[in-house]
Design a protein around this motif. Structure first.
Motif, PDB file in Angstrom:
ATOM      1  N   ARG A  53       0.887  -1.284  -0.081  1.00 44.76           N
ATOM      2  CA  ARG A  53      -0.100  -0.231   0.051  1.00 44.76           C
ATOM      3  C   ARG A  53       0.882   1.375   0.099  1.00 44.76           C
ATOM      4  O   ARG A  53       0.630   2.310  -0.827  1.00 44.76           O
ATOM      5  N   LEU A  54       2.050   1.239   0.938  1.00 50.41           N
ATOM      6  CA  LEU A  54       2.927   2.406   0.779  1.00 50.41           C
ATOM      7  C   LEU A  54       3.308   2.688  -0.645  1.00 50.41           C
ATOM      8  O   LEU A  54       3.621   4.096  -0.963  1.00 50.41           O
ATOM      9  N   LEU A  55       3.933   1.598  -1.300  1.00 54.84           N
ATOM     10  CA  LEU A  55       4.627   1.765  -2.580  1.00 54.84           C
ATOM     11  C   LEU A  55       3.354   2.067  -3.753  1.00 54.84           C
ATOM     12  O   LEU A  55       3.573   2.989  -4.449  1.00 54.84           O
ATOM     13  N   GLU A  56       2.109   1.799  -3.450  1.00 52.38           N
ATOM     14  CA  GLU A  56       0.997   2.277  -4.262  1.00 52.38           C
ATOM     15  C   GLU A  56       0.655   3.665  -3.985  1.00 52.38           C
ATOM     16  O   GLU A  56       0.411   4.576  -5.134  1.00 52.38           O
ATOM     17  N   TYR A  57       0.647   3.992  -2.889  1.00 53.13           N
ATOM     18  CA  TYR A  57       0.206   5.487  -2.381  1.00 53.13           C
ATOM     19  C   TYR A  57       1.499   6.488  -2.857  1.00 53.13           C
ATOM     20  O   TYR A  57       0.727   7.474  -3.405  1.00 53.13           O
ATOM     21  N   THR A  58       2.592   6.155  -3.193  1.00 52.63           N
ATOM     22  CA  THR A  58       3.568   6.967  -3.392  1.00 52.63           C
ATOM     23  C   THR A  58       4.043   6.860  -4.920  1.00 52.63           C
ATOM     24  O   THR A  58       4.954   7.444  -5.417  1.00 52.63           O
ATOM     25  N   ASN A  59       3.029   6.120  -5.535  1.00 53.47           N
ATOM     26  CA  ASN A  59       3.300   5.902  -6.966  1.00 53.47           C
ATOM     27  C   ASN A  59       4.603   5.239  -7.498  1.00 53.47           C
ATOM     28  O   ASN A  59       5.239   5.476  -8.541  1.00 53.47           O
ATOM     29  N   THR A  60       5.334   4.457  -6.422  1.00 49.31           N
ATOM     30  CA  THR A  60       6.648   3.710  -6.892  1.00 49.31           C
ATOM     31  C   THR A  60       6.350   2.799  -7.723  1.00 49.31           C
ATOM     32  O   THR A  60       7.210   2.387  -8.614  1.00 49.31           O
ATOM     33  N   ILE A  61       5.008   2.134  -7.581  1.00 48.28           N
ATOM     34  CA  ILE A  61       4.880   0.916  -8.543  1.00 48.28           C
ATOM     35  C   ILE A  61       3.603   1.318  -9.411  1.00 48.28           C
ATOM     36  O   ILE A  61       2.796   1.776  -8.625  1.00 48.28           O
ATOM     37  N   SER A  62       3.458   1.155 -10.500  1.00 43.84           N
ATOM     38  CA  SER A  62       2.454   1.443 -11.489  1.00 43.84           C
ATOM     39  C   SER A  62       1.221   0.358 -11.175  1.00 43.84           C
ATOM     40  O   SER A  62       1.718  -0.765 -10.629  1.00 43.84           O
ATOM     41  N   LYS A  63       0.060   0.925 -11.415  1.00 45.90           N
ATOM     42  CA  LYS A  63      -1.066  -0.163 -11.183  1.00 45.90           C
ATOM     43  C   LYS A  63      -0.968  -1.377 -11.870  1.00 45.90           C
ATOM     44  O   LYS A  63      -1.298  -2.547 -11.562  1.00 45.90           O
ATOM     45  N   ARG A  64      -0.437  -1.224 -13.203  1.00 43.44           N
ATOM     46  CA  ARG A  64      -0.132  -2.497 -14.052  1.00 43.44           C
ATOM     47  C   ARG A  64       0.653  -3.517 -13.324  1.00 43.44           C
ATOM     48  O   ARG A  64       0.702  -4.685 -13.746  1.00 43.44           O
ATOM     49  N   ASP A  65       2.034  -2.943 -12.789  1.00 42.23           N
ATOM     50  CA  ASP A  65       2.958  -3.706 -12.133  1.00 42.23           C
ATOM     51  C   ASP A  65       2.561  -4.371 -10.869  1.00 42.23           C
ATOM     52  O   ASP A  65       3.389  -5.254 -10.372  1.00 42.23           O
ATOM     53  N   MET A  66       1.583  -3.678 -10.389  1.00 39.54           N
ATOM     54  CA  MET A  66       1.412  -4.067  -8.858  1.00 39.54           C
ATOM     55  C   MET A  66       0.652  -5.603  -8.829  1.00 39.54           C
ATOM     56  O   MET A  66      -0.073  -6.010  -9.506  1.00 39.54           O
TER      57      MET A  66
END
Length: 598
Positions: A23-36
């Motif tokens: 969730r932290l990686l998602e919130y900071t846009n470190t990982i794109s939704k496609r790669d999540m």
């Protein structure tokens, strides 16, 4: 530097560290939704299959503070929760200034939570307490908050309520990281001082070292040297750790990143070493983390002796990625050349076996695991005993000592009786019982380490339906009645099946091993005697009867003396065969007998 934050996530196993990291990686846009994907940082198949984190994983995130609009760099390290991987946690903690202490709202504080918290406090880390899984129907939010307040003495408003699954509380956690965790200290103009906290082997690039820069500046192309090994190289590439490796021109003081030097020999880089400039070296190395103390020892041998060098190479490469693995060469009469390996526990041993097979394609045999003992002989010489062959003959043995642990079990009061019986059967001594809350009880025991290395944790979990948590550390060595149990096949000792056991358990274990071997060994043309012995005394025996061949089948009619003559001839042949024939133990039989204790 004032906008850098280095922190790790610590918790008991299965309290939601990897999910919150997602969730932290998602919130900071470190990982794109496609790669999540779930457990985004767990890149091993083994971690995904078992749902546990085995390796610490570092990743860099960018966060813009909504209040001040300032850009921050967060270096997050997700750590394992299992007691067998606590060395990974200690190395991650040494590279951070703060820690997110995660507690599951449905389970409360567990043994490993307390253990990891003490590690963080010893390194003066700023602790941010978080109650995770607050969206669950069975969440006991206030009760768990009370437990955290009792444990670390914080205020209720300091505790953040969060859910790794739904993302509740993630903005508050990121805000707390900015406000509560201090920026790293360090002087960018001082001589370079960099600590290696992890490493991995790449077959094209060589060894990749993951580093935390304490002081100075590490640039691409710098001539650097390793403080402890003395190796001098060029920094071919430096960069930061995103989801992959992201090359940059330099890594500044206070930051976390990687360095590639082109070193192909794994033993030339040690985790915990310090990197400095050759021209302007630092005066002293970084005081890293404690030395690894293996708890369980086992021999690892290749199935084919020709693969010995391949196995050595694989172990060295695995050691780069798992610094808690310790090994040294040894040989066995039954198995040939192999290695004596030290592990932090039985799960660690299992994971190493699995990784050797999957990542390095190594087919191996593992001998009976045991712990380190100390023995004193009749000449008053004290020495360590790491394998059964190190223990002297009973006539030469004056005394023996075995490691004792301080075991901490946290459980529900319903299971006191069954836990007490299990621990007393394992030669445990109850120290105290404390009620943490009306529904949570802490029990502490002093127990021999040898009694818990096999299946203690599994038995504890099944007796308490998964409601008990367990943590331990070695306290001292105490006198014990130690004996070496040898297995003999037709008077020939099989040293790979020898085991060190307490005298009270020797007879029952010997009987079980003999019975198991009788099932597994193929029958021969001659009788096989399987014996378990302590010194010269035989404590158990099984016999595999000979295969019968009907030598009189070709006799039809005639005198009985012709048949008797043939049978006598066969009897002589079998006697001779027994004298010269050797019993081969098939590989499958070895593996099954060695799993007897699991």
């Amino acid at each position: 530097m004032k906008n850098i934050r280095n922190f790790c996530i610590i918790a008991h196993i299965d309290h939601g560290k990897s999910t919150l990291a997602d969730r932290l990686l998602e919130y900071t846009n470190t990982i794109s939704k496609r790669d999540m994907q779930d457990q985004a940082l767990d890149n091993m198949d083994l971690e995904r299959e078992r749902g546990i984190t085995i390796k610490s994983h570092a990743i860099q995130m960018h966060y813009i503070d909504p209040l001040t609009k300032q850009d921050y760099v967060f270096n997050l390290i997700d750590t394992p929760g299992h007691v067998d991987f606590s060395y990974e946690v200690s190395r991650s903690i040494a590279a951070c200034e703060g820690a997110l202490l995660l507690v599951d709202a449905t389970q409360g504080i567990q043994a490993q939570t307390i253990s990891n918290l003490y590690l963080a406090v010893d390194h003066n880390l700023e602790i941010i307490p978080i109650v995770n899984k607050v969206d669950m129907a069975s969440a006991m939010i206030e009760e768990v908050q009370d437990q955290i307040m009792d444990l670390i003495g914080c205020e209720r408003e300091d505790i953040i309520s969060a859910s790794g699954r739904t993302g509740i509380g993630v903005p508050e956690i990121l805000q707390a990281v900015v406000q509560r965790i201090p920026a790293p200290k360090g002087d960018p103009d001082a001589p370079l001082q960099t600590m290696i906290f992890d490493s991995m082997f790449n077959s094209y690039r060589g060894v990749i070292a993951y580093v935390r820069v304490m002081n100075g500046l590490l640039k691409k192309g710098d001539k650097i040297k390793f403080y402890n090994t003395g190796k001098e190289v060029f920094a071919e590439e430096v960069g930061v750790l995103r989801l992959g490796q992201f090359e940059t021109a330099e890594i500044s003081a206070g930051n976390v990143g990687y360095v590639i030097t082109g070193i192909k020999v794994s033993r030339e880089i040690k985790v915990g070493d310090t990197i400095t400039h050759l021209a302007r070296p630092c005066s002293e190395p970084v005081k890293g983390f404690e030395e690894v103390k293996p708890m369980v020892f086992a021999g690892i041998y290749p199935l084919d002796n020709d693969d010995f060098e391949d196995l050595r190479d694989s172990l060295e490469k695995l050691q780069l990625n798992d610094a808690s693995l310790v090994f040294e060469p040894e040989s066995s009469a039954a198995l040939g050349f192999g290695f004596r390996c030290g592990f932090l526990g039985m799960l660690h041993l299992e994971i190493v076996q699995e990784r050797l097979y999957r990542e390095f394609n190594q087919d191996i045999i593992t001998t009976v695991p045991n712990v380190t003992y100390f023995a004193t002989n009749t000449k008053n010489e004290r020495f360590s005993v790491k394998q059964p062959t190190d223990l002297p003959d009973p006539t030469q043995l004056e005394s023996a000592e075995e490691p004792y642990i301080f075991a901490q079990i946290i459980t529900k009061p319903d299971y006191i009786g069954s836990i007490m019986k299990l621990c007393l059967d394992k030669r445990g001594i109850l120290q105290k019982q404390t009620y943490l809350t009306p529904t949570r009880l802490e029990m502490t025991f002093h127990m021999p380490l040898a009694e818990i290395v096999f299946d203690f944790y599994d038995q504890l979990k099944s007796l308490t339906r998964g409601y008990a948590s367990f943590d331990y550390h070695v306290i001292d060595y105490r006198p014990t009645d130690l004996v070496r149990l040898d297995i003999k096949l037709n008077q020939e000792q099989v040293d790979a099946l020898s085991a060190l056991v307490h005298r009270s358990k020797a007879e029952s274990m010997g009987r079980r091993m003999c019975e198991k071997l009788k099932e597994l060994l193929p029958r021969q043309q001659f009788q096989i005697a399987i014996q378990a012995a302590i010194g010269a005394k035989i404590v158990a025996r099984e016999t595999i009867s000979a295969l019968r061949k009907d030598v009189t089948a070709k006799c039809y009619g005639g005198d009985i003396s012709r048949k008797r003559k043939l049978l006598e001839k066969q009897k002589e042949g079998k006697k001779k065969m027994k004298q010269f024939g050797s019993v081969e133990v098939p590989q499958e039989a070895f593996l099954k007998v060695l799993k007897l204790n699991d």
